[in-house]
Enzyme design. Sequence first.
Site, PDB file in Angstrom:
ATOM      1  CE  LYS A 100      43.077  44.479  39.031  1.00 57.38           C
ATOM      2  NZ  LYS A 100      43.304  45.812  38.555  1.00 57.38           N
TER       3      LYS A 100
HETATM    4  C1  PLP Z   1      43.387  46.769  37.433  1.00 57.64           C
HETATM    5  C2  PLP Z   1      44.609  47.445  36.978  1.00 57.64           C
HETATM    6  C3  PLP Z   1      44.623  48.800  36.629  1.00 57.64           C
HETATM    7  C4  PLP Z   1      43.383  49.636  36.528  1.00 57.64           C
HETATM    8  O1  PLP Z   1      42.620  49.700  37.667  1.00 57.64           O
HETATM    9  P1  PLP Z   1      41.058  50.067  37.567  1.00 57.64           P
HETATM   10  O2  PLP Z   1      40.673  50.226  39.009  1.00 57.64           O
HETATM   11  O3  PLP Z   1      40.361  48.945  36.893  1.00 57.64           O
HETATM   12  O4  PLP Z   1      40.934  51.354  36.820  1.00 57.64           O
HETATM   13  C5  PLP Z   1      45.839  49.364  36.280  1.00 57.64           C
HETATM   14  N1  PLP Z   1      46.972  48.654  36.259  1.00 57.64           N
HETATM   15  C6  PLP Z   1      46.997  47.342  36.562  1.00 57.64           C
HETATM   16  C7  PLP Z   1      48.289  46.603  36.521  1.00 57.64           C
HETATM   17  C8  PLP Z   1      45.811  46.693  36.906  1.00 57.64           C
HETATM   18  O5  PLP Z   1      45.833  45.384  37.182  1.00 57.64           O
END
Ligand code: PLP
Length: 398
Positions: A190
């Site tokens: 991210k």
């Molecule tokens: C990464 C992501 C999640 C989940 O996040 P985690 O920290 O991996 O649990 C949920 N929704 C979207 C759109 C994502 O890209």
Amino acid sequence: MLAYGRQSIDQDDIDEVVRVLKGDFLTTGPEVPKFEEAFCAYTGAAHALACSNGTAALHMIGMAIGLKEGDQVIVPSLSFVATANGPHYCGAEVVFADVDPDTGLMTPDTLKEAMTRADADRLKAVFVVHLNGSLVDLQGIAALTKAAGVTLIEDACHSLGSTYPTGKGTGSIGDCALSDFCSFSFHPVKTITSGEGGMITCRDPEMAAKLALLRNHGLERDHTLFTDADIGFEAGSGEANPWAYELQLLGYNYRLTDFQAALGRSQLSKMTRFGPQRKKLVAAYISKMAGMEHLVTPAPNSGNDDVVQHLMVGRIDFAARGKTRRQVMMELRDLGVGTQVHYIPIHRQPYYAKLNPGLTLKGAEAYYAGCLSLPLYPDMVEADVDTVVSALKTVLGG
Ligand SMILES: *Cc1c(COP(=O)(O)O)cnc(C)c1O
């Protein structure tokens, strides 16, 4: 090898983590509220609550609004499975909305169509996803959720750093100007990372207080809010017992550690570099891909200056190129270019397909058929974009 996405960690990030590791608090200590305050300052949110990951954030939002068995929520089918799983953990039934076949985004029209498949009495919330960092039409969608009297949640895991029109001015993603909650993830791919980690932002102070309890088992430590005098106070003197806590609602251990919060805050301070660098790389992709429309087109909306994209998605007609997506992916890999597919439509996953027999969502399936995520992360340089674009030309036969 260029990955489709990866973290960017510098010595000062490492120094911050080591500083906290040498201190008194490993799990929640002073770093967590400091990260939350910095996050509020950056996004303009009234309240921010750090938690263990983005999935936990989505689950806790579902709990905070009281989702339960028999309730329904609308979720776009084109997202990571966590967007559906979060509310579903609470027992809510997921009604999948279709998306625009070109952008992969839920639209007011696809939301309206999903609402016709939902039961107005049972529908409690709508989750939207700013896929790739392209933003949904929040004004149009908020008008519909307001009219229906349901909660609006932005799964903003792809869109830290972006701004959007609120109708009254310019908002920052996370400020919840048009929604009730935003959720973020700090997974290493991210925009910023804390290893694992997540954040919820909201406007309502009561919801913020409830979320704070939910991420720590549901334990109330404020004596003034105790309901059982026997546990909370000394018989006779009526003085508060220092060890006392009360479980008033069932929560989870969804806490963020202090050293993760330190990493998260250090990373957040770099958005002034990460944001412009992502924008610069996206602009480079768009200009270098000009004239290649017969081979690959950038997923639309990516040219918006105010958007910090999480993913750089190319749209490819694989059949017309005479290659499967797998072939293209493998050949690009041989040329040092890593790619990924975001996402398999959630309604097609066996678990949810069983709950939605016969459901077809043409927009989501069309978007999925043609998408390929290309490398995008802040440590890339413009020459890396040249590498990707020339590999695409080679592989797609241009
Ligand atoms: C990464 C992501 C999640 C989940 O996040 P985690 O920290 O991996 O649990 C949920 N929704 C979207 C759109 C994502 O890209």
